[in-house]
Enzyme design. Structure first.
Site, PDB file in Angstrom:
ATOM      1  N   TYR A 186       2.006  -5.301  -1.561  1.00 45.26           N
ATOM      2  CA  TYR A 186       2.177  -4.080  -0.758  1.00 45.26           C
ATOM      3  C   TYR A 186       0.845  -3.337  -0.568  1.00 45.26           C
ATOM      4  O   TYR A 186       0.524  -2.884   0.533  1.00 45.26           O
ATOM      5  CB  TYR A 186       3.202  -3.200  -1.462  1.00 45.26           C
ATOM      6  N   LYS A 189      -0.951  -2.558   2.939  1.00 41.14           N
ATOM      7  CA  LYS A 189      -1.192  -1.184   3.377  1.00 41.14           C
ATOM      8  C   LYS A 189      -2.682  -0.909   3.564  1.00 41.14           C
ATOM      9  O   LYS A 189      -3.066  -0.110   4.432  1.00 41.14           O
ATOM     10  CB  LYS A 189      -0.573  -0.194   2.384  1.00 41.14           C
TER      11      LYS A 189
HETATM   12  N1  LIG Z   1       8.966   6.238   0.783  1.00 39.69           N
HETATM   13  C1  LIG Z   1       7.711   6.310   0.386  1.00 39.69           C
HETATM   14  O1  LIG Z   1       7.399   6.937  -0.645  1.00 39.69           O
HETATM   15  C2  LIG Z   1       6.612   5.656   1.184  1.00 39.69           C
HETATM   16  C3  LIG Z   1       5.306   5.878   0.769  1.00 39.69           C
HETATM   17  C4  LIG Z   1       4.261   5.293   1.478  1.00 39.69           C
HETATM   18  C5  LIG Z   1       4.531   4.508   2.574  1.00 39.69           C
HETATM   19  N2  LIG Z   1       5.810   4.301   2.967  1.00 39.69           N
HETATM   20  C6  LIG Z   1       6.025   3.454   4.132  1.00 39.69           C
HETATM   21  O2  LIG Z   1       6.754   4.164   5.105  1.00 39.69           O
HETATM   22  C7  LIG Z   1       7.569   3.246   5.851  1.00 39.69           C
HETATM   23  C8  LIG Z   1       9.013   3.689   5.798  1.00 39.69           C
HETATM   24  O3  LIG Z   1       9.417   3.763   4.448  1.00 39.69           O
HETATM   25  P1  LIG Z   1      10.837   4.349   3.972  1.00 39.69           P
HETATM   26  O4  LIG Z   1      10.599   4.949   2.642  1.00 39.69           O
HETATM   27  O5  LIG Z   1      11.461   5.139   5.057  1.00 39.69           O
HETATM   28  O6  LIG Z   1      11.612   2.973   3.736  1.00 39.69           O
HETATM   29  P2  LIG Z   1      13.162   2.572   3.873  1.00 39.69           P
HETATM   30  O7  LIG Z   1      13.319   1.371   3.024  1.00 39.69           O
HETATM   31  O8  LIG Z   1      14.034   3.754   3.625  1.00 39.69           O
HETATM   32  O9  LIG Z   1      13.277   2.170   5.414  1.00 39.69           O
HETATM   33  C9  LIG Z   1      12.588   1.062   5.940  1.00 39.69           C
HETATM   34  C10 LIG Z   1      13.322   0.556   7.154  1.00 39.69           C
HETATM   35  O10 LIG Z   1      12.600  -0.582   7.654  1.00 39.69           O
HETATM   36  C11 LIG Z   1      13.553  -1.573   8.024  1.00 39.69           C
HETATM   37  N3  LIG Z   1      12.960  -2.909   8.016  1.00 39.69           N
HETATM   38  C12 LIG Z   1      12.573  -3.631   6.931  1.00 39.69           C
HETATM   39  N4  LIG Z   1      12.112  -4.826   7.315  1.00 39.69           N
HETATM   40  C13 LIG Z   1      12.195  -4.877   8.665  1.00 39.69           C
HETATM   41  C14 LIG Z   1      11.859  -5.846   9.639  1.00 39.69           C
HETATM   42  N5  LIG Z   1      11.362  -7.038   9.285  1.00 39.69           N
HETATM   43  N6  LIG Z   1      12.085  -5.561  10.946  1.00 39.69           N
HETATM   44  C15 LIG Z   1      12.619  -4.376  11.321  1.00 39.69           C
HETATM   45  N7  LIG Z   1      12.940  -3.395  10.437  1.00 39.69           N
HETATM   46  C16 LIG Z   1      12.728  -3.649   9.122  1.00 39.69           C
HETATM   47  C17 LIG Z   1      14.649  -1.430   6.970  1.00 39.69           C
HETATM   48  O11 LIG Z   1      15.858  -2.053   7.399  1.00 39.69           O
HETATM   49  C18 LIG Z   1      14.742   0.087   6.820  1.00 39.69           C
HETATM   50  O12 LIG Z   1      15.672   0.651   7.727  1.00 39.69           O
HETATM   51  C19 LIG Z   1       7.323   1.870   5.231  1.00 39.69           C
HETATM   52  O13 LIG Z   1       6.325   1.197   5.966  1.00 39.69           O
HETATM   53  C20 LIG Z   1       6.826   2.206   3.851  1.00 39.69           C
HETATM   54  O14 LIG Z   1       6.055   1.178   3.318  1.00 39.69           O
HETATM   55  C21 LIG Z   1       6.861   4.854   2.288  1.00 39.69           C
END
Ligand SMILES: NC(=O)c1ccc[n+]([C@@H]2O[C@H](COP(=O)([O-])OP(=O)(O)OC[C@H]3O[C@@H](n4cnc5c(N)ncnc54)[C@H](O)[C@@H]3O)[C@@H](O)[C@H]2O)c1
Length: 253
Positions: A154, A158
């Site tokens: 990851y 990123k």
């Molecule tokens: N939550 C955090 O603390 C956090 C921190 C830093 C970065 N992020 C990043 O922010 C973004 C959103 O995170 P989140 O916390 O809302 O995650 P989440 O898991 O709640 O939602 C992610 C969504 O992406 C969809 N998804 C996964 N693989 C997919 C694919 N191959 N094609 C289409 N859709 C796909 C999932 O079905 C889900 O609906 C991600 O890129 C994550 O890495 C999140």
């Protein structure tokens, strides 16, 4: 396009969490929003929230790491909403493990969704941005880009997205296209809830423990990230490109 025409935005991973909040926010700013997620039916809640508020949205099922599915999704979005000129590469997955236990499949899955997925989506959408002489690309990075135990896959993805973003900014700037990255810290979503479960903690305790390490003394909410994405996608942000904005309740870099 005329100034009264609605711009079309795409938010990947828009069924829930940060993507859902971002889709709703961009719609509130007058964008027609294509909500892409693995399962079209799962996008229904986000789309209903947007349409209930008087906005325009389309649910699209696609795996962003699959080239044919990405092409089909963009063709459908162009036909049903119009040419997209705003792209938020947000879809993401975790497959955390210490390096010595990390499988090749878990490496490939994470790199595939975040990096390959963002590449395929951007490649498919950029021609519409070039034609329009306008584009806004926002890639979701993470504080984990700086390194995080158990996240070799990851953090590599990123950090890779940050280099990808800067290169897009350089290549596409002359077409009126900006590319920026938002790098969230801890945001309360299903993703972080799953991490809490994996380490055997209740989500409330996990969030409270995380908050003590964050200068503003709280964890982030999806709207905190949607707000940053809204800034980068605004017409007025045309001179801001190739940047990485950490949205983490305190300084990171
Ligand atoms: N939550 C955090 O603390 C956090 C921190 C830093 C970065 N992020 C990043 O922010 C973004 C959103 O995170 P989140 O916390 O809302 O995650 P989440 O898991 O709640 O939602 C992610 C969504 O992406 C969809 N998804 C996964 N693989 C997919 C694919 N191959 N094609 C289409 N859709 C796909 C999932 O079905 C889900 O609906 C991600 O890129 C994550 O890495 C999140």
């Amino acid at each position: 396009m005329s100034t009264t025409e609605q711009r079309v935005a795409i938010v990947t991973g828009g069924a829930r969490g940060i993507g859902a909040a971002t889709a709703v926010r961009l719609a509130a700013e007058g964008r027609a929003v294509a909500v892409i997620d693995l399962d079209e039916a799962a996008c229904k809640d986000t789309v209903e929230k947007i349409t209930a508020a008087g906005g325009k949205a389309l649910a699209v099922g696609a795996d962003v790491s699959d080239e044919a599915q990405v092409e089909a999704a963009i063709t459908r979005i162009v036909a049903e909403l119009g040419a997209p000129t705003i792209l938020v590469n947000n879809a993401g997955v975790l497959r955390d493990n210490l390096l010595f236990k990390m499988s090749v499949a878990d490496w490939d899955t994470v790199l595939g969704v975040h990096l390959r997925g963002s590449f395929l989506m951007t490649k498919a959408v950029q021609k519409h941005m070039v034609d329009a002489g306008f584009g806004r690309i926002v890639n979701l990075s993470s504080s984990s880009a700086l390194g995080n135990r158990g996240q070799a896959n990851y953090s590599a993805a990123k950090a890779g997205l940050q280099g990808f973003t800067k290169t897009l900014a350089i290549e596409l700037g002359k077409f009126g296209i900006t590319a920026n990255a938002v790098a969230p810290g801890f945001i309360a979503t299903d993703m972080t809830a799953a991490t809490a479960a994996r380490v055997g903690m209740g989500f409330d305790d996990f969030k409270a423990a995380a908050a003590t390490q964050i200068p503003v003394q709280r964890v982030g909410e999806p709207d905190d990230i949607a707000n940053a994405v809204a800034f980068f996608t605004n017409e007025a942000a045309g001179f801001v490109s190739g940047q990485v904005l950490y949205v983490a309740g305190g300084p990171l870099n």
